[in-house]
Design a protein around this motif. Sequence first.
Motif, PDB file in Angstrom:
ATOM      1  N   THR A  25       1.061  -0.813  -0.281  1.00 50.24           N
ATOM      2  CA  THR A  25      -0.110  -0.319   0.227  1.00 50.24           C
ATOM      3  C   THR A  25       1.208   1.365  -0.139  1.00 50.24           C
ATOM      4  OG1 THR A  25      -1.324  -1.626   1.299  1.00 50.24           O
ATOM      5  CG2 THR A  25      -2.075   0.953   1.554  1.00 50.24           C
ATOM      6  N   LEU A  26       0.232   2.457  -0.504  1.00 54.60           N
ATOM      7  CA  LEU A  26       1.192   3.802  -0.874  1.00 54.60           C
ATOM      8  C   LEU A  26       0.486   4.590  -0.721  1.00 54.60           C
ATOM      9  CD1 LEU A  26       2.769   3.301  -4.319  1.00 54.60           C
ATOM     10  CD2 LEU A  26       3.639   2.375  -2.769  1.00 54.60           C
ATOM     11  N   ASN A  27       0.628   5.680   0.514  1.00 57.74           N
ATOM     12  CA  ASN A  27      -0.156   6.664   0.921  1.00 57.74           C
ATOM     13  C   ASN A  27       1.002   7.774   1.031  1.00 57.74           C
ATOM     14  OD1 ASN A  27       1.108   6.682   3.344  1.00 57.74           O
ATOM     15  ND2 ASN A  27      -0.467   4.624   3.585  1.00 57.74           N
ATOM     16  N   CYS A  28      -0.587   8.499   0.942  1.00 57.97           N
ATOM     17  CA  CYS A  28       0.018  10.514   1.373  1.00 57.97           C
ATOM     18  C   CYS A  28      -0.917  11.276   2.290  1.00 57.97           C
ATOM     19  CB  CYS A  28       0.457  11.274   0.400  1.00 57.97           C
ATOM     20  SG  CYS A  28       1.729  10.626  -0.753  1.00 57.97           S
ATOM     21  N   GLY A  29      -1.009  11.573   3.158  1.00 59.31           N
ATOM     22  CA  GLY A  29      -1.729  12.142   3.237  1.00 59.31           C
ATOM     23  C   GLY A  29      -1.513  13.562   3.585  1.00 59.31           C
ATOM     24  N   ALA A  30      -2.838  14.231   2.738  1.00 56.59           N
ATOM     25  CA  ALA A  30      -2.747  15.517   2.829  1.00 56.59           C
ATOM     26  C   ALA A  30      -4.600  16.907   2.552  1.00 56.59           C
ATOM     27  CB  ALA A  30      -1.890  16.137   1.377  1.00 56.59           C
ATOM     28  N   VAL A  31      -4.382  17.961   2.625  1.00 55.09           N
ATOM     29  CA  VAL A  31      -5.664  18.427   2.290  1.00 55.09           C
ATOM     30  C   VAL A  31      -5.181  19.275   0.943  1.00 55.09           C
ATOM     31  CG1 VAL A  31      -6.962  18.149   4.271  1.00 55.09           C
ATOM     32  CG2 VAL A  31      -4.758  19.209   4.691  1.00 55.09           C
ATOM     33  N   GLU A  32      -6.801  19.492   0.898  1.00 56.25           N
ATOM     34  CA  GLU A  32      -6.827  20.717   0.222  1.00 56.25           C
ATOM     35  C   GLU A  32      -6.233  20.138  -0.877  1.00 56.25           C
ATOM     36  OE1 GLU A  32      -7.274  24.072   2.067  1.00 56.25           O
ATOM     37  OE2 GLU A  32      -8.846  23.456   3.216  1.00 56.25           O
ATOM     38  N   GLU A  33      -5.406  21.852  -1.686  1.00 57.94           N
ATOM     39  CA  GLU A  33      -4.313  21.116  -2.415  1.00 57.94           C
ATOM     40  C   GLU A  33      -2.973  20.551  -2.810  1.00 57.94           C
ATOM     41  OE1 GLU A  33      -0.494  24.479  -4.334  1.00 57.94           O
ATOM     42  OE2 GLU A  33      -2.809  25.498  -3.299  1.00 57.94           O
ATOM     43  N   LYS A  34      -2.798  20.555  -1.436  1.00 63.73           N
ATOM     44  CA  LYS A  34      -1.055  18.814  -1.529  1.00 63.73           C
ATOM     45  C   LYS A  34      -2.208  18.117  -1.093  1.00 63.73           C
ATOM     46  CE  LYS A  34       2.028  17.839   1.538  1.00 63.73           C
ATOM     47  NZ  LYS A  34       2.602  17.699   3.472  1.00 63.73           N
ATOM     48  N   LEU A  35      -3.497  17.347  -1.098  1.00 62.78           N
ATOM     49  CA  LEU A  35      -4.192  16.948  -1.785  1.00 62.78           C
ATOM     50  C   LEU A  35      -4.726  16.047  -2.864  1.00 62.78           C
ATOM     51  CD1 LEU A  35      -5.399  13.913  -0.641  1.00 62.78           C
ATOM     52  CD2 LEU A  35      -7.484  15.314  -1.402  1.00 62.78           C
ATOM     53  N   GLU A  36      -4.222  16.968  -3.545  1.00 59.64           N
ATOM     54  CA  GLU A  36      -4.163  16.955  -5.415  1.00 59.64           C
ATOM     55  C   GLU A  36      -2.701  16.815  -6.205  1.00 59.64           C
ATOM     56  OE1 GLU A  36      -7.558  17.096  -7.426  1.00 59.64           O
ATOM     57  OE2 GLU A  36      -8.157  17.165  -5.227  1.00 59.64           O
ATOM     58  N   ARG A  37      -2.175  17.553  -5.069  1.00 59.00           N
ATOM     59  CA  ARG A  37      -0.747  16.839  -5.847  1.00 59.00           C
ATOM     60  C   ARG A  37       0.168  15.517  -5.323  1.00 59.00           C
ATOM     61  NH1 ARG A  37       2.805  21.817  -3.611  1.00 59.00           N
ATOM     62  NH2 ARG A  37       2.905  20.225  -2.004  1.00 59.00           N
ATOM     63  N   SER A  38      -0.827  15.215  -4.444  1.00 61.20           N
ATOM     64  CA  SER A  38      -0.599  14.092  -3.721  1.00 61.20           C
ATOM     65  C   SER A  38      -1.152  12.910  -4.741  1.00 61.20           C
ATOM     66  CB  SER A  38      -0.667  13.763  -2.383  1.00 61.20           C
ATOM     67  OG  SER A  38      -0.124  14.902  -1.652  1.00 61.20           O
ATOM     68  N   ILE A  39      -2.275  13.413  -5.462  1.00 59.28           N
ATOM     69  CA  ILE A  39      -2.889  12.153  -5.869  1.00 59.28           C
ATOM     70  C   ILE A  39      -2.318  11.770  -7.177  1.00 59.28           C
ATOM     71  CG2 ILE A  39      -5.283  11.872  -7.533  1.00 59.28           C
ATOM     72  CD1 ILE A  39      -6.563  13.231  -5.034  1.00 59.28           C
ATOM     73  N   PRO A 118      14.600   6.323  -8.322  1.00 59.60           N
ATOM     74  CA  PRO A 118      15.538   6.160  -9.413  1.00 59.60           C
ATOM     75  C   PRO A 118      14.604   6.372 -10.427  1.00 59.60           C
ATOM     76  CG  PRO A 118      16.326   4.569  -8.023  1.00 59.60           C
ATOM     77  CD  PRO A 118      15.222   5.344  -7.339  1.00 59.60           C
ATOM     78  N   GLY A 119      14.527   7.326 -10.997  1.00 59.90           N
ATOM     79  CA  GLY A 119      13.499   7.128 -12.300  1.00 59.90           C
ATOM     80  C   GLY A 119      12.400   7.897 -12.506  1.00 59.90           C
ATOM     81  N   MET A 120      12.525   8.679 -11.363  1.00 58.37           N
ATOM     82  CA  MET A 120      11.607   9.613 -11.298  1.00 58.37           C
ATOM     83  C   MET A 120      12.052  11.178 -11.077  1.00 58.37           C
ATOM     84  SD  MET A 120       8.712   8.835 -10.527  1.00 58.37           S
ATOM     85  CE  MET A 120       7.047   9.797  -9.672  1.00 58.37           C
ATOM     86  N   GLU A 121      11.084  11.763 -12.050  1.00 54.66           N
ATOM     87  CA  GLU A 121      11.515  13.489 -12.229  1.00 54.66           C
ATOM     88  C   GLU A 121      11.201  14.223 -11.611  1.00 54.66           C
ATOM     89  OE1 GLU A 121      12.505  14.588 -16.594  1.00 54.66           O
ATOM     90  OE2 GLU A 121      14.104  12.954 -16.561  1.00 54.66           O
ATOM     91  N   TYR A 122      11.546  15.611 -11.428  1.00 51.17           N
ATOM     92  CA  TYR A 122      11.113  16.881 -11.071  1.00 51.17           C
ATOM     93  C   TYR A 122       9.771  16.905 -11.502  1.00 51.17           C
ATOM     94  CZ  TYR A 122       9.982  21.049  -8.616  1.00 51.17           C
ATOM     95  OH  TYR A 122       8.631  22.609  -7.432  1.00 51.17           O
ATOM     96  N   ASN A 123       8.875  17.131 -11.102  1.00 53.35           N
ATOM     97  CA  ASN A 123       7.732  17.508 -11.975  1.00 53.35           C
ATOM     98  C   ASN A 123       6.784  18.862 -10.927  1.00 53.35           C
ATOM     99  OD1 ASN A 123       5.226  18.024 -13.512  1.00 53.35           O
ATOM    100  ND2 ASN A 123       4.520  15.793 -13.092  1.00 53.35           N
ATOM    101  N   ARG A 124       7.103  19.766 -11.397  1.00 54.12           N
ATOM    102  CA  ARG A 124       6.243  21.222 -11.508  1.00 54.12           C
ATOM    103  C   ARG A 124       5.274  20.859 -10.364  1.00 54.12           C
ATOM    104  NH1 ARG A 124       7.985  26.241 -14.319  1.00 54.12           N
ATOM    105  NH2 ARG A 124       9.642  26.952 -12.698  1.00 54.12           N
ATOM    106  N   ASP A 125       3.708  20.289 -11.287  1.00 57.77           N
ATOM    107  CA  ASP A 125       2.884  20.872 -10.887  1.00 57.77           C
ATOM    108  C   ASP A 125       2.541  19.722  -9.575  1.00 57.77           C
ATOM    109  OD1 ASP A 125       2.108  21.369 -13.254  1.00 57.77           O
ATOM    110  OD2 ASP A 125       1.719  19.574 -14.148  1.00 57.77           O
TER     111      ASP A 125
END
Length: 179
Positions: A25-39, A118-125
Amino acid sequence: MAKQINEIKIEIKNPMQEIEIEKMTLNCGAVEEKLERSIKLLETITKRKVLVIKSTKRIPDFGISPGKKSGCKITIRDKKEIISLLKRFFAAVDNKISKKKVSENHLSFGIKEYIEIPGMEYNRDIGILGLEMDIVFTRKGKRVKLRKIKRGKYPKKQNVTPGEIIDYLRKNFNLEVGK
């Protein structure tokens, strides 16, 4: 267990005692704007649809109230995909994990920034975000405990101990487990 037949030692292993990965299971906890980025982050890592979690508790310090979206997660059960992701995640933490992160039947650890994978690049969004992983280990025969008809008991000796998980990780992923 070893048997001697004509002075030849044969190692017999019980297939019901073999350890396997049940799910990750992979998860991120966040609310509002940060939640959209986590998704977006979880979707780019796994290329799957994300489940959004709603809160059941009120935590005023984090701006969380009951019924409000407060996190996202993905559960992966495909063994090949789990192994390929685990190799990348372990490389992100330099193939070292603390012994405290291993407990009975599971392993949990986190990555502070996704760009370390590894293999992940920075995404501005997405920006800079981290995520947490939970890997569940099991032995064969667990369905006996979970099925609906003729449910049986699952003995305590069928649980996977932290020592067995550490040995499994060292053998299969060359992982170094420290104090």
